[in-house]
Design an enzyme around this catalytic site. Structure first.
Site, short mmCIF file in Angstrom:
data_model
loop_
_atom_site.label_atom_id
_atom_site.label_comp_id
_atom_site.label_asym_id
_atom_site.label_seq_id
_atom_site.Cartn_x
_atom_site.Cartn_y
_atom_site.Cartn_z
N GLU A 21 9.34 56.76 29.08
CA GLU A 21 9.42 57.01 27.63
C GLU A 21 8.61 58.26 27.28
O GLU A 21 9.02 59.07 26.45
CB GLU A 21 8.87 55.83 26.85
CG GLU A 21 9.72 54.59 26.94
CD GLU A 21 9.11 53.44 26.16
OE1 GLU A 21 9.66 53.13 25.09
OE2 GLU A 21 8.09 52.87 26.61
N LYS A 98 12.26 52.22 16.86
CA LYS A 98 12.63 52.83 18.14
C LYS A 98 14.10 52.52 18.31
O LYS A 98 14.50 51.35 18.44
CB LYS A 98 11.77 52.22 19.26
CG LYS A 98 11.92 52.91 20.58
CD LYS A 98 11.02 52.25 21.63
CE LYS A 98 9.59 52.72 21.46
NZ LYS A 98 8.76 52.37 22.65
#
Length: 120
Positions: A21, A98
């Protein structure tokens, strides 16, 4: 209490717990609700009597595009704190989503919502 709403601000950033990420990045979406009395601005039609939307957007962008955080909770808390200290608002709701969470399964997004200040 009146409010100013920012909906669907989108950014590409590098937050998350997992190394990939932080390396690859992903899309985030932010919503804000700023609570304040808008009567004076409504009557005067003067920017000085309200909150400058562009400045609020820039504060949000600076945190989302800034130093990577592991948690959405941390991003939301930092944004809320900065808005409360920088603008004449009584409270703020911050939602950070997200859009492609690294979760094995099918879901649209994962989000955190926090409320700070004196929200009625």
């Amino acid at each position: 209490m009146d409010k100013i709403i920012f909906q669907g601000m989108q950014f590409y950033a590098y937050h998350g717990v997992f190394e990939e990420e932080n390396r690859l990045g992903q899309k985030f979406e932010v919503d804000l609700e700023l609570f304040l009395d808008l009567r004076k601005a409504g009557l005067s039609d003067c920017l000085e009597d309200t909150v400058n939307y562009a400045k609020v957007y820039q504060v949000t962008k600076n945190y989302i595009m800034g130093t990577p955080k592991k948690l959405l909770e941390s991003l939301a808390e930092n944004i809320a704190s900065e808005i409360l200290s920088s603008f004449p608002v009584h409270g703020v709701i911050v939602r950070v989503r997200k859009l492609q969470p690294p979760i094995p399964g099918h879901l649209q997004s994962v989000a955190v919502e926090i409320k700070r200040g004196k929200i009625q």
